[in-house]
Design a protein around this motif. Structure first.
Motif, mmCIF file in Angstrom:
data_model
loop_
_atom_site.group_PDB
_atom_site.id
_atom_site.type_symbol
_atom_site.label_atom_id
_atom_site.label_comp_id
_atom_site.label_asym_id
_atom_site.label_seq_id
_atom_site.Cartn_x
_atom_site.Cartn_y
_atom_site.Cartn_z
ATOM 1 N N SER A 322 16.216 29.004 19.333
ATOM 2 C CA SER A 322 17.677 28.406 19.998
ATOM 3 C C SER A 322 18.414 27.986 18.876
ATOM 4 O O SER A 322 17.928 27.483 17.551
ATOM 5 C CB SER A 322 17.471 27.412 20.771
ATOM 6 O OG SER A 322 16.525 27.764 22.097
ATOM 7 N N ASP A 336 21.425 31.478 22.264
ATOM 8 C CA ASP A 336 19.921 32.291 21.914
ATOM 9 C C ASP A 336 20.261 32.686 20.419
ATOM 10 O O ASP A 336 21.451 33.388 19.955
ATOM 11 C CB ASP A 336 20.102 33.827 22.958
ATOM 12 C CG ASP A 336 18.918 34.600 22.373
ATOM 13 O OD1 ASP A 336 18.827 35.556 21.284
ATOM 14 O OD2 ASP A 336 17.952 34.426 23.122
ATOM 15 N N ILE A 343 23.019 30.114 26.796
ATOM 16 C CA ILE A 343 22.241 29.880 27.680
ATOM 17 C C ILE A 343 22.571 28.696 28.629
ATOM 18 O O ILE A 343 22.559 28.680 29.892
ATOM 19 C CB ILE A 343 20.679 29.738 27.003
ATOM 20 C CG1 ILE A 343 20.433 30.706 26.382
ATOM 21 C CG2 ILE A 343 19.839 29.190 28.016
ATOM 22 C CD1 ILE A 343 19.029 30.415 25.406
ATOM 23 N N ASP A 358 9.273 20.771 26.548
ATOM 24 C CA ASP A 358 10.141 21.401 27.270
ATOM 25 C C ASP A 358 11.510 20.693 27.818
ATOM 26 O O ASP A 358 12.164 21.020 28.642
ATOM 27 C CB ASP A 358 9.405 21.683 28.862
ATOM 28 C CG ASP A 358 9.005 20.439 29.678
ATOM 29 O OD1 ASP A 358 9.059 19.552 28.986
ATOM 30 O OD2 ASP A 358 8.599 20.563 30.728
ATOM 31 N N ASP A 373 16.483 19.429 30.590
ATOM 32 C CA ASP A 373 15.417 20.441 30.765
ATOM 33 C C ASP A 373 15.727 21.492 29.852
ATOM 34 O O ASP A 373 17.032 22.133 29.635
ATOM 35 C CB ASP A 373 15.354 21.198 32.092
ATOM 36 C CG ASP A 373 14.394 21.975 32.380
ATOM 37 O OD1 ASP A 373 14.631 23.199 32.009
ATOM 38 O OD2 ASP A 373 13.284 21.718 32.827
ATOM 39 N N LYS A 375 15.090 24.732 29.623
ATOM 40 C CA LYS A 375 15.318 25.847 30.331
ATOM 41 C C LYS A 375 16.718 26.265 30.824
ATOM 42 O O LYS A 375 17.481 27.266 30.485
ATOM 43 C CB LYS A 375 14.311 26.085 31.318
ATOM 44 C CG LYS A 375 14.419 27.468 32.086
ATOM 45 C CD LYS A 375 13.376 27.797 33.069
ATOM 46 C CE LYS A 375 13.595 29.198 33.865
ATOM 47 N NZ LYS A 375 12.553 29.590 34.907
ATOM 48 N N ASP A 376 17.105 25.302 31.518
ATOM 49 C CA ASP A 376 18.519 25.135 32.196
ATOM 50 C C ASP A 376 19.551 24.299 31.801
ATOM 51 O O ASP A 376 20.652 24.474 32.189
ATOM 52 C CB ASP A 376 18.459 25.379 33.735
ATOM 53 C CG ASP A 376 17.585 24.002 34.344
ATOM 54 O OD1 ASP A 376 17.615 23.326 33.533
ATOM 55 O OD2 ASP A 376 17.001 24.025 35.731
#
Length: 458
Positions: A322, A336, A343, A358, A373, A375-376
């Protein structure tokens, strides 16, 4: 909020063609000054430090716990913290009076304190190096801290704070110095405020220093100078054979690190808005044209462009796959690294702090530390740390590092984790972990309270 554009494959364009002493081996007058420094109360006493610390309950709300806290040497009523930086080994606290404290990143133990240069001289943040192994039969070069103050560069042993040498510079530095190996030896790169980058031969510096002739023959250590025509923004980035740097006019240069030959020149459509960073063959430059460009170091062509509504104003942070960027008031965005595709973006956040497991930790405009988070980008906790305004952008490890203006340094880790995770250089991770508890590490609070010698380097 942002968009992604395919790489623009335009060809690269070529341009036309007295050093103050350390605390070791000083005279009686200097020792009186040192004694006064040791006796002076520091701004972050142990009692005040404990009252300033967040509680375990407050930390748990952000999924954090205390790794350690420590007190840097900041004379009360005289100095304030000017720069807070960190690498995989230590946290470095620089005051506006040029007092430098090194604190062990893992344990929080105070390693050393030293005064560099003179009070009132302009300083840049310190740069650091790891031990440089030049192969069998060659003694490894020690890990160093490089401090540019006034028109001098000071090299200190990273483990003890001993001043190894002092190099007079042709011009004051505009940003931290960079040290790295080339095909022909170790080199020191210093960007100047006048728009020039200077390269120096470290072996020659060390030889002249041993002969006690470095002041006299400082010009003989310079290998080359590269003029960009405008003030430089940030340190020189080294990657492979290239030294990469940018000036404030939005022009980034890639030059052959050993001989100054121009490899390529990359121009943006605006002004450079943040120091560049380079890793794994790619250099990243942010521009007032609201683009972040990922440029191939081998040929100077852009691989991708990340476009936002406002310019990126802080150095991009590269962590694993990242790139974390902060476009003005738009909030931290995760991009990315391979494609430049966005993202997520977290509104009202103001800067990346660290990635831990995470989660991603960021600051917001209310002086909170927010857990997102990975991921999101969803917020999953926060803690108010308004008493700790100085914060390290840390892409190297998983530690959140913050400080008060008076030198109380706090190192936080994700709850339930142990030894620091090394992202950029996992091979540097020591074998034997050792951790400090919730009390100040070592003798830091006692020294800070003025009851003991603040571990002045000798």
């Amino acid at each position: 909020m942002f968009e992604h554009r395919a790489a623009r494959r335009s060809p690269s364009r070529r341009p036309e063609n007295r050093s103050p002493r350390s605390f070791a081996g000083v005279g009686a007058g200097t020792w009186m000054c040192v004694a006064a420094l040791c006796a002076a109360p520091f701004g972050g006493s142990a009692a005040y430090g404990q009252s300033t610390l967040p509680t375990p309950t407050e930390l748990r709300a952000a999924g954090l716990e205390m790794a350690w806290w420590a007190v840097a040497a900041v004379p009360a009523g005289q100095d304030r913290v000017q720069y807070l930086t960190a690498d995989e080994d230590a946290v470095y606290v620089q005051t506006d009076g040029n007092l430098l404290t090194a604190i062990d990143l893992t344990t929080g133990a105070k390693k050393w304190v030293t005064r560099i240069g003179r009070e009132g001289q302009t300083a840049t943040p310190v740069g650091t190096t790891a031990v440089i192994d030049e192969g069998p039969g060659v003694e490894a070069a020690p890990a160093m801290v490089i401090a540019c103050i006034g028109r001098s560069a000071y090299a200190l042993r990273k483990d003890t704070g001993e001043i190894l040498w002092t190099l007079p510079l042709p011009a004051a530095a505009a940003a931290a110095a960079t040290i790295g190996p080339t095909d022909e030896g170790r080199r020191l790169f210093v960007p100047s405020g006048g728009g020039s980058v200077y390269s120096f031969n470290l072996e020659t510096i060390e030889d002249f220093n041993l002969e006690k002739r470095l002041d006299e023959f400082a010009t003989g250590t310079q290998l080359w100078r590269f003029e960009t025509g405008a003030p430089l923004v940030g340190p020189v980035a080294l990657d492979g054979i290239a030294a990469v740097f940018a000036n404030e006019k939005g022009v980034m240069y890639g030059v052959e690190a050993e001989r100054r030959d121009l490899l390529w020149r990359f121009e943006t459509a605006g002004r450079t808005t943040a120091p560049i960073v380079a890793a794994d063959g790619v250099a990243y430059i942010a521009s007032s044209d609201r683009n972040l460009y990922a440029v191939d170091i081998t040929n100077g062509l852009d691989r991708w462009e990340f476009v936002s509504q406002e310019p990126v104003e802080k150095t991009p942070a590269i962590v694993k796959g990242s790139v974390f960027v902060t476009p003005g008031r738009g909030g931290v965005a995760r991009v990315d690294r391979d494609t430049g595709r966005p993202i997520w973006q977290a509104p009202r956040t103001t800067g990346f702090l660290a990635q831990a497991a995470d989660r991603v930790y960021v600051s917001d405009n209310g002086d909170n530390v927010i857990a997102l988070d990975l991921k999101d980008g969803r917020p999953i906790g926060s803690i108010r740390l308004n008493r700790f305004p100085l914060r390290v952008q840390n892409p190297l490890t998983d530690r959140v590092i913050v400080s008060t203006n008076t030198g109380i340094v706090l190192c936080l880790k994700a709850a339930g984790t142990g030894y620091p995770v090394y992202y950029a250089n996992p091979d540097r991770r020591p074998v034997e972990p050792s951790f400090a508890g919730d009390e100040p590490a070592g003798d830091a609070p006692e020294a800070a309270a003025g009851d003991a010698d603040p571990t002045v380097a000798e």
